[in-house]
Design an enzyme around this catalytic site. Sequence first.
Site, PDB file in Angstrom:
ATOM      1  N   CYS A  48    -107.187  -8.839 -49.852  1.00 18.50           N
ATOM      2  CA  CYS A  48    -106.184  -9.210 -50.871  1.00 18.50           C
ATOM      3  C   CYS A  48    -105.227 -10.250 -50.292  1.00 18.50           C
ATOM      4  O   CYS A  48    -104.685 -10.078 -49.196  1.00 18.50           O
ATOM      5  CB  CYS A  48    -105.415  -7.984 -51.341  1.00 18.50           C
ATOM      6  SG  CYS A  48    -106.477  -6.731 -52.112  1.00 18.50           S
ATOM      7  N   SER A  60    -104.632   5.457 -53.557  1.00 14.64           N
ATOM      8  CA  SER A  60    -104.636   4.083 -54.071  1.00 14.64           C
ATOM      9  C   SER A  60    -105.941   3.393 -53.690  1.00 14.64           C
ATOM     10  O   SER A  60    -106.424   3.532 -52.570  1.00 14.64           O
ATOM     11  CB  SER A  60    -103.446   3.312 -53.482  1.00 14.64           C
ATOM     12  OG  SER A  60    -103.486   1.960 -53.884  1.00 14.64           O
ATOM     13  N   ASN A  97     -93.850  -8.650 -52.205  1.00 12.26           N
ATOM     14  CA  ASN A  97     -93.172  -8.592 -50.913  1.00 12.26           C
ATOM     15  C   ASN A  97     -93.670  -9.783 -50.080  1.00 12.26           C
ATOM     16  O   ASN A  97     -94.848  -9.895 -49.781  1.00 12.26           O
ATOM     17  CB  ASN A  97     -93.487  -7.275 -50.207  1.00 12.26           C
ATOM     18  CG  ASN A  97     -92.644  -7.077 -48.978  1.00 12.26           C
ATOM     19  OD1 ASN A  97     -91.446  -6.840 -49.058  1.00 12.26           O
ATOM     20  ND2 ASN A  97     -93.272  -7.190 -47.820  1.00 12.26           N
ATOM     21  N   GLU A 127     -99.548   2.182 -39.220  1.00 14.13           N
ATOM     22  CA  GLU A 127     -98.198   2.365 -39.755  1.00 14.13           C
ATOM     23  C   GLU A 127     -98.152   3.516 -40.756  1.00 14.13           C
ATOM     24  O   GLU A 127     -99.130   3.774 -41.458  1.00 14.13           O
ATOM     25  CB  GLU A 127     -97.744   1.106 -40.499  1.00 14.13           C
ATOM     26  CG  GLU A 127     -97.612  -0.110 -39.642  1.00 14.13           C
ATOM     27  CD  GLU A 127     -97.357  -1.349 -40.493  1.00 14.13           C
ATOM     28  OE1 GLU A 127     -96.536  -1.256 -41.417  1.00 14.13           O
ATOM     29  OE2 GLU A 127     -98.000  -2.369 -40.222  1.00 14.13           O
ATOM     30  N   CYS A 157     -96.759  -2.146 -46.184  1.00 16.29           N
ATOM     31  CA  CYS A 157     -97.713  -1.877 -45.117  1.00 16.29           C
ATOM     32  C   CYS A 157     -98.257  -3.157 -44.495  1.00 16.29           C
ATOM     33  O   CYS A 157     -98.425  -4.174 -45.148  1.00 16.29           O
ATOM     34  CB  CYS A 157     -98.858  -1.025 -45.648  1.00 16.29           C
ATOM     35  SG  CYS A 157     -99.820  -1.794 -46.942  1.00 16.29           S
ATOM     36  N   SER A 178    -105.010  -0.688 -57.773  1.00 16.91           N
ATOM     37  CA  SER A 178    -104.315  -1.956 -57.511  1.00 16.91           C
ATOM     38  C   SER A 178    -104.923  -3.004 -58.431  1.00 16.91           C
ATOM     39  O   SER A 178    -106.027  -3.482 -58.185  1.00 16.91           O
ATOM     40  CB  SER A 178    -104.481  -2.358 -56.041  1.00 16.91           C
ATOM     41  OG  SER A 178    -103.867  -1.407 -55.196  1.00 16.91           O
ATOM     42  N   GLY A 187    -105.396  -0.074 -45.144  1.00 15.68           N
ATOM     43  CA  GLY A 187    -106.760   0.376 -45.392  1.00 15.68           C
ATOM     44  C   GLY A 187    -107.025   0.679 -46.854  1.00 15.68           C
ATOM     45  O   GLY A 187    -106.119   0.881 -47.652  1.00 15.68           O
ATOM     46  N   GLU A 188    -108.301   0.699 -47.198  1.00 13.40           N
ATOM     47  CA  GLU A 188    -108.778   1.097 -48.522  1.00 13.40           C
ATOM     48  C   GLU A 188    -109.294   2.523 -48.400  1.00 13.40           C
ATOM     49  O   GLU A 188    -110.321   2.779 -47.757  1.00 13.40           O
ATOM     50  CB  GLU A 188    -109.883   0.133 -48.976  1.00 13.40           C
ATOM     51  CG  GLU A 188    -110.783   0.609 -50.088  1.00 13.40           C
ATOM     52  CD  GLU A 188    -110.066   0.957 -51.378  1.00 13.40           C
ATOM     53  OE1 GLU A 188    -110.186   2.115 -51.827  1.00 13.40           O
ATOM     54  OE2 GLU A 188    -109.393   0.085 -51.956  1.00 13.40           O
ATOM     55  N   CYS A 192    -101.515  -9.289 -49.043  1.00  9.73           N
ATOM     56  CA  CYS A 192    -101.342  -8.056 -48.271  1.00  9.73           C
ATOM     57  C   CYS A 192    -101.475  -8.320 -46.776  1.00  9.73           C
ATOM     58  O   CYS A 192    -102.480  -8.868 -46.312  1.00  9.73           O
ATOM     59  CB  CYS A 192    -102.372  -7.021 -48.713  1.00  9.73           C
ATOM     60  SG  CYS A 192    -102.241  -5.453 -47.814  1.00  9.73           S
TER      61      CYS A 192
END
Length: 343
Positions: free
Chosen positions: A116, A191, A290, A92, A333, A214, A159-160, A119
């Site tokens: 997380c 991030s 969210n 995305e 995301c 984060s 992703g990280e 997420c």
Amino acid sequence: MNNIINNMYISELEEYFLDLGEKKFRAKQLFEAIHKQKIKNLDKLTTFSQDLKDKINNSSEIYGVKKVLELKSKLDETKKYLFELHDENVIESVLMKYKYGYTVCISTQVGCKMGCAFCASTKKGLIRNLYASEMLDEIYEIERLNDINVSNIVLMGSGEALDNFDELIRFIELISAKEGKNLSKRNITISTCGLADKILKLAEYDYPITLTISLHNADEEDRKKIMPITRKYPFDELIPALKEYQAKINKRISFEYVLIDGLNDSYQSALDIKNLLKDIKSHINLIPLNKIKEYDEEPSTSENINKFKKYLEDFGFNVTIRRELGADINASCGQLRNNYLEQ
């Protein structure tokens, strides 16, 4: 694997052309065509003979993205894209319009392994890292589709980013190359959930990018419950790494903080932030949770969000509340990809 020509530096393309028995100057021509003119098909490359194009096609690949789905917000000008990769994996990206121009939020991995709790991106695990060329083409394809120039890039999608470190560095170098898009590194935000060793490694490159952490909870035991990565990178590793990074780069560090009702929105939670970040020049970006179906907690109320902001401001922090963009198209995301995979 064949050469991925849109993943190469000019110096690597020079070697590639020499191996083909061609002149080195072709490297710069091809690089500019891919990264400045944004061509994806060599047929559009009028400066190359058909014979040379055939040679390239037979010895290389172009790894980019293909639009599967586009969602347009009715609330603002946000657009969310689902892109397919060469191996049929999907990722995305989000296009956001601000007063100063267009920003694209891109993915750096297919899925994520950080775990997380709140997420959506991490719920199906990590499939693979993205190539720099795929990250680049998230931007280029959005520019092609909308006939725009993107001025800011946020690596905050699925992703990280620091977990895909080598391709991240390649991405930064390619997108900022003067022969290509020539994007200022100052307009790039990365991030991370706090990979201390990779933050120190990033500092060695001395990039003037914006680093965003984060955080989401400044009480270490509570943070472990929603961010398992805290067990690997506890605060006594993360905070010294951030201080060292800031001493080297001399830029304010941003902290994202998702506000969850009753879990991390109290005065004590604000006090924990004050104690944790007291020696770091920082900006705190508050984000209402969210909702996703895999996580039962509720977002903080507007009243509590504003109270929490006031607590932090009274402690001397620079604080903003993130403006919600694309709320009607699940622009956070991971949600779109998960829904698509479940069909």
